[in-house]
Write an enzyme that holds these catalytic residues in place. Structure first.
Site, short mmCIF file in Angstrom:
data_model
loop_
_atom_site.label_atom_id
_atom_site.label_comp_id
_atom_site.label_asym_id
_atom_site.label_seq_id
_atom_site.Cartn_x
_atom_site.Cartn_y
_atom_site.Cartn_z
N THR A 19 0.83 -1.21 0.00
CA THR A 19 0.00 0.00 0.00
C THR A 19 0.86 1.25 0.00
O THR A 19 0.69 2.15 -0.83
CB THR A 19 -0.91 0.00 1.26
OG1 THR A 19 -1.63 -1.22 1.28
CG2 THR A 19 -1.85 1.18 1.26
N LYS A 212 2.37 4.28 18.37
CA LYS A 212 2.42 5.70 17.97
C LYS A 212 2.58 6.60 19.20
O LYS A 212 3.31 7.59 19.16
CB LYS A 212 1.17 6.05 17.19
CG LYS A 212 1.07 5.28 15.87
CD LYS A 212 -0.33 5.38 15.29
CE LYS A 212 -0.48 4.59 14.01
NZ LYS A 212 -1.89 4.43 13.61
#
Ligand SMILES: NC(=O)c1ccc[n+]([C@@H]2O[C@H](COP(=O)([O-])OP(=O)(O)OC[C@H]3O[C@@H](n4cnc5c(N)ncnc54)[C@H](OP(=O)(O)O)[C@@H]3O)[C@@H](O)[C@H]2O)c1
Length: 437
Positions: A19, A212
Protein backbone atom coordinates in the site's frame (compact mmCIF):
# COMPACT_ATOMS: atom_id res chain seq x y z
CA UNK A 1 17.20 28.70 4.98
CA UNK A 2 19.02 25.44 4.29
CA UNK A 3 20.45 25.32 0.78
CA UNK A 4 20.33 22.08 -1.15
CA UNK A 5 23.61 20.18 -1.07
CA UNK A 6 23.57 19.53 -4.85
CA UNK A 7 21.27 19.53 -7.85
CA UNK A 8 22.04 15.91 -8.79
CA UNK A 9 19.13 13.54 -8.21
CA UNK A 10 18.58 12.06 -4.77
CA UNK A 11 18.54 8.36 -5.60
CA UNK A 12 16.15 6.16 -3.66
CA UNK A 13 16.05 2.44 -2.93
CA UNK A 14 12.57 1.38 -1.80
CA UNK A 15 11.98 -1.85 0.11
CA UNK A 16 8.32 -2.84 0.28
CA UNK A 17 5.90 -2.17 -2.58
CA UNK A 18 2.59 -2.68 -0.83
CA UNK A 19 0.00 0.00 0.00
CA UNK A 20 2.60 2.56 1.07
CA UNK A 21 5.50 1.62 -1.22
CA UNK A 22 3.34 1.70 -4.36
CA UNK A 23 1.73 4.90 -3.06
CA UNK A 24 5.14 6.57 -2.70
CA UNK A 25 6.16 5.66 -6.26
CA UNK A 26 2.82 6.96 -7.56
CA UNK A 27 3.23 10.25 -5.71
CA UNK A 28 6.89 10.69 -6.76
CA UNK A 29 5.84 10.29 -10.38
CA UNK A 30 2.71 12.44 -10.18
CA UNK A 31 4.46 15.34 -8.43
CA UNK A 32 7.96 14.99 -9.90
CA UNK A 33 8.29 18.64 -11.01
CA UNK A 34 6.84 20.09 -7.85
CA UNK A 35 9.05 17.88 -5.69
CA UNK A 36 12.15 18.72 -7.68
CA UNK A 37 11.43 22.44 -7.25
CA UNK A 38 10.80 22.11 -3.52
CA UNK A 39 13.68 19.73 -2.83
CA UNK A 40 16.12 21.61 -5.05
CA UNK A 41 16.92 18.35 -6.86
CA UNK A 42 14.96 15.51 -8.48
CA UNK A 43 13.89 12.55 -6.35
CA UNK A 44 14.54 9.42 -8.36
CA UNK A 45 13.75 5.80 -7.52
CA UNK A 46 16.61 3.61 -8.78
CA UNK A 47 16.04 0.27 -7.02
CA UNK A 48 13.26 -1.66 -5.29
CA UNK A 49 12.66 -4.84 -3.34
CA UNK A 50 9.57 -6.85 -2.39
CA UNK A 51 8.75 -10.53 -2.01
CA UNK A 52 7.06 -11.28 -5.30
CA UNK A 53 8.60 -9.82 -8.41
CA UNK A 54 5.70 -10.50 -10.75
CA UNK A 55 2.87 -9.11 -8.61
CA UNK A 56 0.78 -6.36 -10.21
CA UNK A 57 1.16 -3.37 -7.90
CA UNK A 58 -0.61 -0.78 -10.01
CA UNK A 59 2.74 0.95 -10.64
CA UNK A 60 5.31 0.00 -13.26
CA UNK A 61 8.59 -0.98 -11.63
CA UNK A 62 9.98 -2.94 -14.59
CA UNK A 63 12.67 -0.32 -15.35
CA UNK A 64 13.98 -0.31 -11.77
CA UNK A 65 16.77 -2.50 -10.37
CA UNK A 66 15.20 -5.36 -8.41
CA UNK A 67 16.67 -6.93 -5.27
CA UNK A 68 15.46 -10.28 -3.96
CA UNK A 69 17.13 -9.46 -0.67
CA UNK A 70 16.12 -6.01 0.57
CA UNK A 71 19.29 -5.52 2.64
CA UNK A 72 21.29 -5.55 -0.62
CA UNK A 73 19.88 -2.06 -1.25
CA UNK A 74 22.37 -0.82 1.32
CA UNK A 75 25.36 -1.98 -0.71
CA UNK A 76 24.15 -0.48 -3.98
CA UNK A 77 26.42 2.55 -4.55
CA UNK A 78 23.65 4.21 -6.59
CA UNK A 79 21.24 4.23 -3.63
CA UNK A 80 21.61 7.45 -1.59
CA UNK A 81 18.59 6.87 0.68
CA UNK A 82 16.99 3.63 1.86
CA UNK A 83 13.19 3.76 2.18
CA UNK A 84 11.88 0.95 4.40
CA UNK A 85 8.18 0.22 3.78
CA UNK A 86 8.06 -3.49 4.66
CA UNK A 87 6.79 -3.22 8.23
CA UNK A 88 7.28 -5.25 11.41
CA UNK A 89 9.53 -4.59 14.38
CA UNK A 90 11.92 -7.45 13.57
CA UNK A 91 13.09 -9.46 10.56
CA UNK A 92 14.04 -7.86 7.28
CA UNK A 93 12.71 -4.40 8.13
CA UNK A 94 14.88 -4.12 11.24
CA UNK A 95 17.93 -5.68 9.57
CA UNK A 96 17.62 -3.29 6.62
CA UNK A 97 17.26 -0.14 8.71
CA UNK A 98 20.13 -1.08 11.01
CA UNK A 99 22.41 -2.00 8.10
CA UNK A 100 21.64 1.24 6.25
CA UNK A 101 22.28 3.43 9.30
CA UNK A 102 25.47 1.50 10.13
CA UNK A 103 26.63 2.17 6.56
CA UNK A 104 25.91 5.89 6.99
CA UNK A 105 22.93 5.94 4.59
CA UNK A 106 19.89 8.06 5.46
CA UNK A 107 16.72 6.05 6.11
CA UNK A 108 13.06 6.96 5.73
CA UNK A 109 10.52 4.58 7.21
CA UNK A 110 6.80 4.43 8.05
CA UNK A 111 7.39 1.63 10.56
CA UNK A 112 5.86 2.56 13.93
CA UNK A 113 6.44 -0.84 15.51
CA UNK A 114 10.16 -0.66 14.71
CA UNK A 115 10.53 2.86 16.10
CA UNK A 116 8.48 2.12 19.21
CA UNK A 117 10.39 -1.02 20.11
CA UNK A 118 13.90 -0.14 18.95
CA UNK A 119 13.91 3.66 18.83
CA UNK A 120 16.68 3.94 21.39
CA UNK A 121 19.11 1.68 19.51
CA UNK A 122 18.23 3.21 16.16
CA UNK A 123 18.78 6.76 17.47
CA UNK A 124 22.25 5.75 18.62
CA UNK A 125 23.07 4.14 15.25
CA UNK A 126 21.77 7.20 13.44
CA UNK A 127 23.88 9.59 15.55
CA UNK A 128 27.03 7.45 15.59
CA UNK A 129 27.03 7.13 11.81
CA UNK A 130 25.73 10.61 11.01
CA UNK A 131 22.87 8.96 9.08
CA UNK A 132 19.48 10.69 9.42
CA UNK A 133 16.47 8.52 10.31
CA UNK A 134 13.11 10.09 9.40
CA UNK A 135 9.71 8.56 10.17
CA UNK A 136 6.94 11.15 9.70
CA UNK A 137 4.53 8.51 8.35
CA UNK A 138 4.92 6.32 11.44
CA UNK A 139 2.48 8.42 13.50
CA UNK A 140 -0.97 9.39 12.25
CA UNK A 141 -0.23 8.81 8.53
CA UNK A 142 -0.71 12.00 6.58
CA UNK A 143 -0.84 14.32 9.61
CA UNK A 144 2.53 16.03 10.08
CA UNK A 145 2.46 15.06 13.75
CA UNK A 146 6.15 14.37 14.19
CA UNK A 147 7.29 17.60 12.63
CA UNK A 148 4.72 19.51 14.65
CA UNK A 149 5.77 18.03 17.98
CA UNK A 150 9.53 17.83 17.41
CA UNK A 151 10.10 20.98 15.40
CA UNK A 152 7.02 23.23 15.55
CA UNK A 153 6.85 22.94 19.34
CA UNK A 154 10.61 22.81 19.92
CA UNK A 155 10.52 25.98 22.02
CA UNK A 156 8.01 24.76 24.55
CA UNK A 157 8.06 22.42 27.50
CA UNK A 158 5.33 19.95 26.60
CA UNK A 159 3.04 18.69 29.32
CA UNK A 160 0.85 16.33 27.36
CA UNK A 161 0.71 14.69 23.95
CA UNK A 162 -1.48 12.05 22.31
CA UNK A 163 -4.85 11.81 20.64
CA UNK A 164 -6.88 9.51 18.41
CA UNK A 165 -4.10 7.41 16.94
CA UNK A 166 -5.86 4.45 15.34
CA UNK A 167 -8.31 4.95 12.48
CA UNK A 168 -9.71 1.41 12.62
CA UNK A 169 -10.79 1.80 16.24
CA UNK A 170 -12.15 5.27 15.63
CA UNK A 171 -14.15 3.97 12.67
CA UNK A 172 -15.58 1.06 14.67
CA UNK A 173 -16.52 3.27 17.64
CA UNK A 174 -18.08 5.87 15.33
CA UNK A 175 -20.23 3.31 13.49
CA UNK A 176 -21.26 1.65 16.76
CA UNK A 177 -22.43 5.06 18.04
CA UNK A 178 -24.25 5.96 14.83
CA UNK A 179 -25.96 2.61 14.22
CA UNK A 180 -26.40 1.06 17.67
CA UNK A 181 -24.72 -2.13 16.37
CA UNK A 182 -22.42 -4.16 18.61
CA UNK A 183 -18.62 -4.40 18.35
CA UNK A 184 -18.46 -7.79 16.59
CA UNK A 185 -20.94 -6.77 13.87
CA UNK A 186 -19.21 -3.49 13.14
CA UNK A 187 -15.77 -5.13 13.13
CA UNK A 188 -16.99 -7.65 10.56
CA UNK A 189 -18.41 -4.83 8.38
CA UNK A 190 -15.12 -2.91 8.73
CA UNK A 191 -13.17 -5.99 7.59
CA UNK A 192 -15.46 -6.38 4.57
CA UNK A 193 -14.87 -2.72 3.67
CA UNK A 194 -11.07 -3.01 4.08
CA UNK A 195 -10.96 -0.70 7.12
CA UNK A 196 -9.85 -3.52 9.42
CA UNK A 197 -7.29 -6.30 8.90
CA UNK A 198 -8.28 -9.98 8.78
CA UNK A 199 -6.41 -10.26 12.09
CA UNK A 200 -7.54 -7.03 13.74
CA UNK A 201 -5.81 -7.53 17.08
CA UNK A 202 -2.96 -5.02 16.60
CA UNK A 203 -5.57 -2.34 15.99
CA UNK A 204 -8.51 -3.23 18.25
CA UNK A 205 -6.35 -4.28 21.21
CA UNK A 206 -4.65 -0.89 21.23
CA UNK A 207 -1.10 -1.96 20.25
CA UNK A 208 -0.89 0.13 17.10
CA UNK A 209 -2.00 3.23 19.01
CA UNK A 210 0.53 2.39 21.73
CA UNK A 211 3.36 2.21 19.16
CA UNK A 212 2.42 5.70 17.97
CA UNK A 213 2.02 7.07 21.49
CA UNK A 214 5.46 5.70 22.43
CA UNK A 215 6.97 7.62 19.52
CA UNK A 216 5.03 10.83 20.21
CA UNK A 217 5.97 10.74 23.89
CA UNK A 218 9.63 10.22 22.99
CA UNK A 219 9.52 13.30 20.77
CA UNK A 220 7.55 15.41 23.24
CA UNK A 221 9.80 14.63 26.18
CA UNK A 222 13.10 14.33 24.26
CA UNK A 223 13.91 10.76 25.21
CA UNK A 224 12.92 7.32 23.92
CA UNK A 225 10.12 5.71 25.93
CA UNK A 226 10.06 2.03 26.94
CA UNK A 227 7.17 0.57 24.94
CA UNK A 228 6.49 -2.18 27.47
CA UNK A 229 5.86 0.39 30.20
CA UNK A 230 2.90 1.94 28.34
CA UNK A 231 -0.46 0.74 29.68
CA UNK A 232 -2.58 -0.61 26.80
CA UNK A 233 -6.29 -1.42 26.60
CA UNK A 234 -8.33 -1.94 23.45
CA UNK A 235 -11.99 -1.56 22.52
CA UNK A 236 -13.28 -5.15 22.48
CA UNK A 237 -15.14 -4.74 25.78
CA UNK A 238 -17.10 -1.67 24.62
CA UNK A 239 -20.73 -2.62 24.02
CA UNK A 240 -23.61 -0.99 22.19
CA UNK A 241 -25.05 -0.33 25.64
CA UNK A 242 -21.98 1.76 26.56
CA UNK A 243 -22.52 3.92 23.50
CA UNK A 244 -26.08 4.62 24.57
CA UNK A 245 -25.10 5.35 28.19
CA UNK A 246 -22.28 7.62 26.96
CA UNK A 247 -24.77 9.57 24.86
CA UNK A 248 -27.16 9.91 27.80
CA UNK A 249 -24.30 11.28 29.91
CA UNK A 250 -23.20 13.78 27.21
CA UNK A 251 -20.04 11.99 26.09
CA UNK A 252 -18.57 10.13 23.13
CA UNK A 253 -16.32 7.08 23.40
CA UNK A 254 -12.87 7.38 21.82
CA UNK A 255 -9.76 5.22 22.04
CA UNK A 256 -7.15 7.75 23.19
CA UNK A 257 -3.41 7.47 23.58
CA UNK A 258 -2.28 10.02 26.15
CA UNK A 259 1.14 10.73 27.61
CA UNK A 260 1.75 13.38 30.24
CA UNK A 261 4.78 14.46 32.22
CA UNK A 262 4.16 15.14 35.90
CA UNK A 263 6.43 15.67 38.92
CA UNK A 264 6.05 11.93 39.56
CA UNK A 265 7.25 11.04 36.06
CA UNK A 266 5.78 9.95 32.75
CA UNK A 267 2.22 8.65 32.52
CA UNK A 268 1.42 6.93 29.23
CA UNK A 269 -1.65 4.90 28.40
CA UNK A 270 -3.92 3.83 25.57
CA UNK A 271 -7.47 3.34 26.82
CA UNK A 272 -11.05 3.86 25.73
CA UNK A 273 -12.16 7.23 27.10
CA UNK A 274 -15.34 9.24 27.49
CA UNK A 275 -14.83 12.66 25.93
CA UNK A 276 -17.39 15.49 26.32
CA UNK A 277 -19.50 15.37 23.17
CA UNK A 278 -18.74 18.98 22.18
CA UNK A 279 -14.96 18.75 22.72
CA UNK A 280 -12.83 19.00 19.53
CA UNK A 281 -11.59 15.41 19.92
CA UNK A 282 -15.17 14.12 20.09
CA UNK A 283 -15.83 15.58 16.63
CA UNK A 284 -13.06 13.49 15.03
CA UNK A 285 -14.97 10.58 13.55
CA UNK A 286 -14.57 7.62 11.22
CA UNK A 287 -11.09 6.70 10.03
CA UNK A 288 -9.69 10.12 10.94
CA UNK A 289 -6.90 10.61 13.45
CA UNK A 290 -6.14 13.62 15.63
CA UNK A 291 -3.02 14.56 17.52
CA UNK A 292 -3.18 16.89 20.52
CA UNK A 293 -0.31 18.54 22.33
CA UNK A 294 -0.23 20.89 25.26
CA UNK A 295 2.69 23.12 26.20
CA UNK A 296 3.35 25.71 28.90
CA UNK A 297 3.58 28.58 26.43
CA UNK A 298 1.64 27.39 23.39
CA UNK A 299 -1.38 26.04 25.29
CA UNK A 300 -3.32 23.33 23.55
CA UNK A 301 -3.22 22.45 19.85
CA UNK A 302 -4.94 19.78 17.79
CA UNK A 303 -4.29 18.61 14.23
CA UNK A 304 -6.58 16.25 12.39
CA UNK A 305 -6.42 14.23 9.19
CA UNK A 306 -6.19 10.82 7.59
CA UNK A 307 -4.07 8.43 9.61
CA UNK A 308 -3.63 5.73 6.96
CA UNK A 309 -4.04 4.85 3.29
CA UNK A 310 -1.73 5.04 0.31
CA UNK A 311 -2.09 8.77 -0.41
CA UNK A 312 -1.76 10.27 3.09
CA UNK A 313 1.05 7.92 4.10
CA UNK A 314 2.96 8.47 0.85
CA UNK A 315 2.62 12.21 1.42
CA UNK A 316 4.38 11.91 4.79
CA UNK A 317 7.11 9.55 3.50
CA UNK A 318 7.84 11.84 0.57
CA UNK A 319 7.98 14.95 2.77
CA UNK A 320 10.79 13.19 4.67
CA UNK A 321 12.58 12.60 1.36
CA UNK A 322 12.28 16.30 0.53
CA UNK A 323 13.84 17.11 3.91
CA UNK A 324 16.77 14.79 3.19
CA UNK A 325 17.23 16.31 -0.27
CA UNK A 326 17.28 19.77 1.32
CA UNK A 327 19.79 18.64 3.93
CA UNK A 328 17.18 19.51 6.55
CA UNK A 329 17.45 16.70 9.06
CA UNK A 330 17.36 16.42 12.84
CA UNK A 331 18.29 14.02 15.65
CA UNK A 332 15.76 11.20 16.10
CA UNK A 333 14.29 12.38 19.43
CA UNK A 334 14.98 16.06 18.71
CA UNK A 335 17.83 16.31 21.25
CA UNK A 336 21.52 15.98 20.53
CA UNK A 337 22.30 13.34 23.14
CA UNK A 338 21.76 9.95 21.53
CA UNK A 339 22.72 7.76 24.45
CA UNK A 340 19.66 8.04 26.61
CA UNK A 341 18.16 4.83 27.97
CA UNK A 342 14.43 4.41 27.36
CA UNK A 343 12.29 6.25 29.92
CA UNK A 344 9.79 4.03 31.76
CA UNK A 345 6.24 5.21 32.30
CA UNK A 346 4.86 5.10 35.86
CA UNK A 347 2.57 2.14 36.61
CA UNK A 348 -1.07 2.81 35.77
CA UNK A 349 -1.97 2.32 39.45
CA UNK A 350 -0.14 5.55 40.31
CA UNK A 351 -2.47 7.65 38.15
CA UNK A 352 -5.82 9.21 38.93
CA UNK A 353 -8.95 10.30 37.16
CA UNK A 354 -12.71 9.99 36.94
CA UNK A 355 -14.27 6.73 35.79
CA UNK A 356 -17.33 5.29 34.06
CA UNK A 357 -18.08 1.75 35.27
CA UNK A 358 -20.66 -0.48 33.61
CA UNK A 359 -21.71 -3.50 35.57
CA UNK A 360 -24.17 -6.27 34.77
CA UNK A 361 -26.07 -6.85 38.00
CA UNK A 362 -29.01 -8.90 39.24
CA UNK A 363 -32.14 -6.80 39.21
CA UNK A 364 -33.13 -7.11 42.87
CA UNK A 365 -33.21 -5.05 46.07
CA UNK A 366 -29.98 -4.56 48.01
CA UNK A 367 -27.61 -4.88 45.05
CA UNK A 368 -26.93 -1.17 44.74
CA UNK A 369 -26.36 -0.90 48.49
CA UNK A 370 -23.73 -3.68 48.31
CA UNK A 371 -21.91 -1.92 45.48
CA UNK A 372 -21.99 1.55 46.99
CA UNK A 373 -20.69 0.11 50.26
CA UNK A 374 -17.62 -1.22 48.44
CA UNK A 375 -17.04 2.14 46.77
CA UNK A 376 -17.34 3.89 50.15
CA UNK A 377 -14.88 1.45 51.77
CA UNK A 378 -12.39 2.06 48.93
CA UNK A 379 -12.75 5.85 49.22
CA UNK A 380 -14.35 6.25 45.76
CA UNK A 381 -17.06 8.89 45.60
CA UNK A 382 -19.92 8.63 43.10
CA UNK A 383 -21.03 11.46 40.85
CA UNK A 384 -23.98 9.75 39.21
CA UNK A 385 -25.67 6.42 38.58
CA UNK A 386 -27.80 5.22 35.65
CA UNK A 387 -29.78 2.04 35.22
CA UNK A 388 -31.55 0.66 32.17
CA UNK A 389 -34.60 -1.49 32.73
CA UNK A 390 -34.21 -5.15 31.71
CA UNK A 391 -34.76 -5.49 27.94
CA UNK A 392 -36.42 -8.88 28.25
CA UNK A 393 -37.19 -11.54 30.82
CA UNK A 394 -34.60 -14.02 29.54
CA UNK A 395 -31.82 -12.67 31.76
CA UNK A 396 -31.92 -11.63 35.41
CA UNK A 397 -29.09 -9.14 34.77
CA UNK A 398 -29.39 -5.44 33.91
CA UNK A 399 -26.71 -2.88 33.13
CA UNK A 400 -25.84 -0.44 35.89
CA UNK A 401 -23.57 2.53 35.21
CA UNK A 402 -21.62 4.38 37.87
CA UNK A 403 -19.74 7.62 37.23
CA UNK A 404 -17.16 8.54 39.82
CA UNK A 405 -15.54 11.76 40.93
CA UNK A 406 -11.77 12.00 40.54
CA UNK A 407 -10.10 9.18 42.40
CA UNK A 408 -6.89 7.17 42.38
CA UNK A 409 -6.45 4.32 39.89
CA UNK A 410 -5.34 2.10 42.77
CA UNK A 411 -8.55 2.72 44.76
CA UNK A 412 -10.62 2.17 41.62
CA UNK A 413 -8.92 -1.12 40.80
CA UNK A 414 -9.40 -2.31 44.38
CA UNK A 415 -13.11 -1.47 44.24
CA UNK A 416 -13.58 -3.16 40.84
CA UNK A 417 -11.91 -6.36 42.06
CA UNK A 418 -14.30 -6.47 45.02
CA UNK A 419 -17.36 -5.59 42.92
CA UNK A 420 -16.56 -8.27 40.34
CA UNK A 421 -16.36 -10.85 43.14
CA UNK A 422 -19.98 -10.18 44.24
CA UNK A 423 -22.34 -13.03 43.40
CA UNK A 424 -24.94 -10.54 42.12
CA UNK A 425 -22.52 -9.25 39.45
CA UNK A 426 -21.93 -11.14 36.21
CA UNK A 427 -19.19 -10.39 33.64
CA UNK A 428 -16.20 -8.16 34.31
CA UNK A 429 -16.94 -4.52 34.92
CA UNK A 430 -16.34 -2.36 31.85
CA UNK A 431 -14.11 0.57 32.81
CA UNK A 432 -13.87 3.72 30.70
CA UNK A 433 -11.77 6.65 31.86
CA UNK A 434 -13.30 10.11 31.61
CA UNK A 435 -11.16 12.79 29.97
CA UNK A 436 -11.81 16.53 29.85
CA UNK A 437 -10.21 16.17 26.33
N1 LIG B 1 -1.00 1.08 5.12
C1 LIG B 1 -1.05 2.24 5.74
O1 LIG B 1 -2.00 3.01 5.61
C2 LIG B 1 0.10 2.66 6.66
C3 LIG B 1 0.01 3.86 7.36
C4 LIG B 1 1.07 4.28 8.15
C5 LIG B 1 2.18 3.47 8.27
N2 LIG B 1 2.22 2.27 7.61
C6 LIG B 1 3.42 1.44 7.75
O2 LIG B 1 4.04 1.31 6.48
C7 LIG B 1 4.68 0.06 6.38
C8 LIG B 1 4.17 -0.68 5.15
O3 LIG B 1 2.78 -0.86 5.28
P1 LIG B 1 1.87 -1.36 4.05
O4 LIG B 1 0.47 -1.13 4.48
O5 LIG B 1 2.35 -0.75 2.78
O6 LIG B 1 2.17 -2.91 4.06
P2 LIG B 1 1.83 -3.99 2.90
O7 LIG B 1 0.79 -3.46 1.98
O8 LIG B 1 1.62 -5.26 3.59
O9 LIG B 1 3.19 -4.05 2.08
C9 LIG B 1 4.35 -4.65 2.58
C10 LIG B 1 5.34 -4.79 1.45
O10 LIG B 1 6.55 -5.33 1.98
C11 LIG B 1 6.99 -6.37 1.11
N3 LIG B 1 7.78 -7.31 1.90
C12 LIG B 1 7.36 -8.14 2.88
N4 LIG B 1 8.40 -8.86 3.35
C13 LIG B 1 9.48 -8.46 2.62
C14 LIG B 1 10.85 -8.82 2.64
N5 LIG B 1 11.32 -9.74 3.49
N6 LIG B 1 11.68 -8.22 1.75
C15 LIG B 1 11.22 -7.29 0.89
N7 LIG B 1 9.92 -6.89 0.85
C16 LIG B 1 9.08 -7.48 1.72
C17 LIG B 1 5.75 -6.99 0.54
O11 LIG B 1 6.08 -7.65 -0.66
P3 LIG B 1 4.99 -8.34 -1.62
O12 LIG B 1 4.12 -7.23 -2.12
O13 LIG B 1 5.77 -8.96 -2.71
O14 LIG B 1 4.26 -9.32 -0.75
C18 LIG B 1 4.89 -5.73 0.32
O15 LIG B 1 5.18 -5.15 -0.92
C19 LIG B 1 4.42 -0.65 7.71
O16 LIG B 1 5.46 -0.40 8.61
C20 LIG B 1 3.15 0.03 8.22
O17 LIG B 1 3.02 0.00 9.62
C21 LIG B 1 1.20 1.85 6.81
Amino acid sequence: MTSSPSSSPLRLGIAGLGTVGAGVITLLRANADLLSARAGRPLEVVAVSARERTRDRGVDVSALRWYENATDLVNDPDVDVVVELIGGAEGTARALVEAALAAGKPVVTANKALLALHGSTLARLSADNNAPLLFEAAVAGGIPAIKTVREGLAADRLLRVGGILNGTCNYILTVMRETGKDFATVLKDAQDLGYAEADPSTDVDGLDAAHKLTILAGLAFGQPVAFNSVHVEGIRSIGAVDQSFARALGYRIKLLGLASMTDAGLHARVTPCLVPQHAPLAQVDGVFNAVVAEGEFVGRIMIEGRGAGAGPTASAVTADLVDIARGNTIAVWGVQSSNQPPLRACPISSGEGAFYLRLMVEDRPGVIADITAILRDCGVSLRSMLQHPAENDSTPYVPLVLVTHRTSEAAMQDAITRIDALSVVTDSTVVIRIEAA
